[in-house]
Design an enzyme around this catalytic site. Structure first.
Site, PDB file in Angstrom:
ATOM      1  NE  ARG A 152      -2.910   0.427   3.351  1.00  0.00           N
ATOM      2  CZ  ARG A 152      -2.237   0.664   4.488  1.00  0.00           C
ATOM      3  NH1 ARG A 152      -1.529   1.779   4.624  1.00  0.00           N
ATOM      4  NH2 ARG A 152      -2.249  -0.202   5.471  1.00  0.00           N
ATOM      5  CE1 TYR A 185     -16.417  11.362 -16.378  1.00  0.00           C
ATOM      6  CE2 TYR A 185     -15.922  11.384 -14.039  1.00  0.00           C
ATOM      7  CZ  TYR A 185     -16.251  10.691 -15.185  1.00  0.00           C
ATOM      8  OH  TYR A 185     -16.419   9.334 -15.131  1.00  0.00           O
ATOM      9  CG  ASP A 197      -9.651  15.923 -14.991  1.00  0.00           C
ATOM     10  OD1 ASP A 197      -8.923  15.319 -15.805  1.00  0.00           O
ATOM     11  OD2 ASP A 197     -10.726  15.454 -14.567  1.00  0.00           O
ATOM     12  CE  LYS A 205     -12.260   7.767 -18.439  1.00  0.00           C
ATOM     13  NZ  LYS A 205     -12.580   9.005 -17.782  1.00  0.00           N
TER      14      LYS A 205
HETATM   15  C1  PLP Z   1     -13.156   9.408 -16.549  1.00  0.00           C
HETATM   16  C2  PLP Z   1     -12.847  10.744 -16.008  1.00  0.00           C
HETATM   17  C3  PLP Z   1     -12.658  10.952 -14.637  1.00  0.00           C
HETATM   18  C4  PLP Z   1     -12.821   9.843 -13.630  1.00  0.00           C
HETATM   19  O1  PLP Z   1     -11.846   8.857 -13.745  1.00  0.00           O
HETATM   20  P1  PLP Z   1     -12.102   7.293 -13.432  1.00  0.00           P
HETATM   21  O2  PLP Z   1     -10.819   6.668 -13.820  1.00  0.00           O
HETATM   22  O3  PLP Z   1     -13.277   6.855 -14.235  1.00  0.00           O
HETATM   23  O4  PLP Z   1     -12.390   7.207 -11.958  1.00  0.00           O
HETATM   24  C5  PLP Z   1     -12.326  12.238 -14.215  1.00  0.00           C
HETATM   25  N1  PLP Z   1     -12.211  13.257 -15.093  1.00  0.00           N
HETATM   26  C6  PLP Z   1     -12.387  13.096 -16.409  1.00  0.00           C
HETATM   27  C7  PLP Z   1     -12.235  14.261 -17.336  1.00  0.00           C
HETATM   28  C8  PLP Z   1     -12.721  11.843 -16.909  1.00  0.00           C
HETATM   29  O5  PLP Z   1     -12.923  11.695 -18.232  1.00  0.00           O
END
Ligand code: PLP
Length: 379
Positions: free
Chosen positions: A46, A98, A170, A195
């Site tokens: 962890r 998001y 982000d 992603k």
């Molecule tokens: C998918 C996404 C998230 C969340 O991420 P997860 O890996 O699904 O928890 C946050 N911000 C954006 C812009 C996203 O596309």
């Protein structure tokens, strides 16, 4: 060093015990100590795991930061940032966030006494108007999901510095291949690694990168204390994915441009959202802070109904109907009923998420085939 070279080499050293060129999957929870406290830098997975650490270093390097931390999902990474706050602290964020981030902020952290303001961040005055002595964090997402709005990171960093607040970005949509927020004044970069960084739709993961040592200590303390870490196998898969990030993003950008122009000229299509158009309201900012416009394109239909959207959504063969984005294969989604279903209809329509809005995550296939597929579905 140029980005494409970095993407291949960042964070990865030949394995010290065998010379393996690829970081092994250290599938272990614990590490043997010769005597209490006498260990080789690892005590418990962890807290630290060599495969995860290699990935954390790689992502940190790609983002021009110093310290990386990986988590079990993008949401867990965002959760870590908000845990740096206390009750009474205030956060300013964008009003077309998001959906999952909006849900975490409003449905969980408002209950712990953190206050959130959602404003159209393209308008700097609306951000400044919410700044007060309690402002501790400005949370930016750019390009935004799914409306492809662009927020000026440098301008936000000036506002954050003036307020004594942190700026978090982000960077999921752009990736460090196209945009590096830490170099534009941000304090924290966040990724849904799920992603583009992973890139192959086979892992759910999140990451944070910072430059400041004190901030990194806070981040690692929360990562270890809350324990939302990712496993070594997933870390390995993302290390592999990162090696092609630069070349994948180039192809996503080429395809994004071709498809955005195809849609713009299609008689059944109403609006096309893509920051590469000169007519995009924040095109100049996009040009300034991004080195490419990415593979995400959203559009609406002249017949603005769920029924019309459904026809397109179920009429494609190469584009698969699915949540998520950023993989090598093309996906399409319906924000109103999928990713943004947790945002009230009134709220989402204010930001442009209307019934016929379709979001494309354009993969790395040949653009000609993808255009053919969309042509048929639109017909
Ligand atoms: C998918 C996404 C998230 C969340 O991420 P997860 O890996 O699904 O928890 C946050 N911000 C954006 C812009 C996203 O596309």
């Amino acid at each position: 060093m140029k980005f494409g070279t970095k993407a291949v080499h960042a964070g990865v050293e030949p394995d010290s015990t065998t010379g393996a060129i690829m970081t092994p999957i250290y599938q272990t929870s614990t590490y043997v100590q010769a005597a209490p406290g006498d260990h080789k830098g690892y005590e418990y997975s962890r807290t630290g795991n060599p495969t995860r650490n290699a990935l954390e270093n790689a992502i940190a390097e790609l983002e021009n930061g110093k310290y990386g931390a990986c988590f079990g999902s993008g949401m867990a990474a965002i959760d870590c940032v908000i845990k740096m706050l206390k009750p009474g602290d205030e956060v300013i964020s964008t009003n077309d966030l998001y959906g999952g981030t909006y849900r975490l902020f409003t449905k969980i952290y408002e209950g712990f006494g953190v206050k959130f303001h959602f404003v159209p961040m393209g308008d700097l005055e609306s951000v400044k108007a919410k700044v007060n002595a309690n402002t501790k964090l400005i949370w930016v997402e750019t390009p935004t999901n799914p409306m492809m709005n662009i927020i000026d990171i440098e301008a936000m960093s000036k506002i954050a510095k003036g307020a004594g607040a942190l700026l978090a970005v982000d960077n999921t949509f752009a990736t460090p291949a196209l945009q590096q927020p830490l170099s534009l004044g941000a304090d924290i970069v966040m990724h849904s690694v799920t992603k583009y960084l992973g890139g192959h739709s086979d892992v759910v993961m999140g990451a944070l990168v910072v430059k400041d040592k004190a901030l990194s200590e806070r981040m690692y303390f929360i990562q270890n204390s809350s324990g939302a870490v990712c496993g070594p196998m997933d870390s390995f898969l993302v290390l592999r994915g990162l090696k092609t990030l630069s070349i994948r993003m180039k192809q996503h950008c080429i395809n994004g441009k071709e498809i955005a122009h195809f849609l713009k000229n299609h008689p059944k299509v109403d609006k096309v959202y893509w920051p590469g158009f000169e007519s995009h309201p924040n095109h100049e900012v996009a040009k300034k802070q991004m080195s490419g416009f990415g593979g995400m394109v959203s559009f609406t239909l002249k017949e603005n109904t769920i029924a019309a959207a459904t026809k397109v959504l179920s009429g494609t063969h190469l584009f698969s109907l699915a949540e998520s984005l950023g993989g090598v294969e093309s996906l399409l989604g319906h924000p109103a009923s999928m990713t943004h279903a947790s945002i009230p209809k009134e709220e989402r329509e204010k930001t442009g998420v209307v019934d016929s809005l379709i979001r494309l995550s354009i993969g790395i296939e040949d653009a000609e085939d993808l255009i053919d597929d969309l042509k048929k579905a639109l017909a």
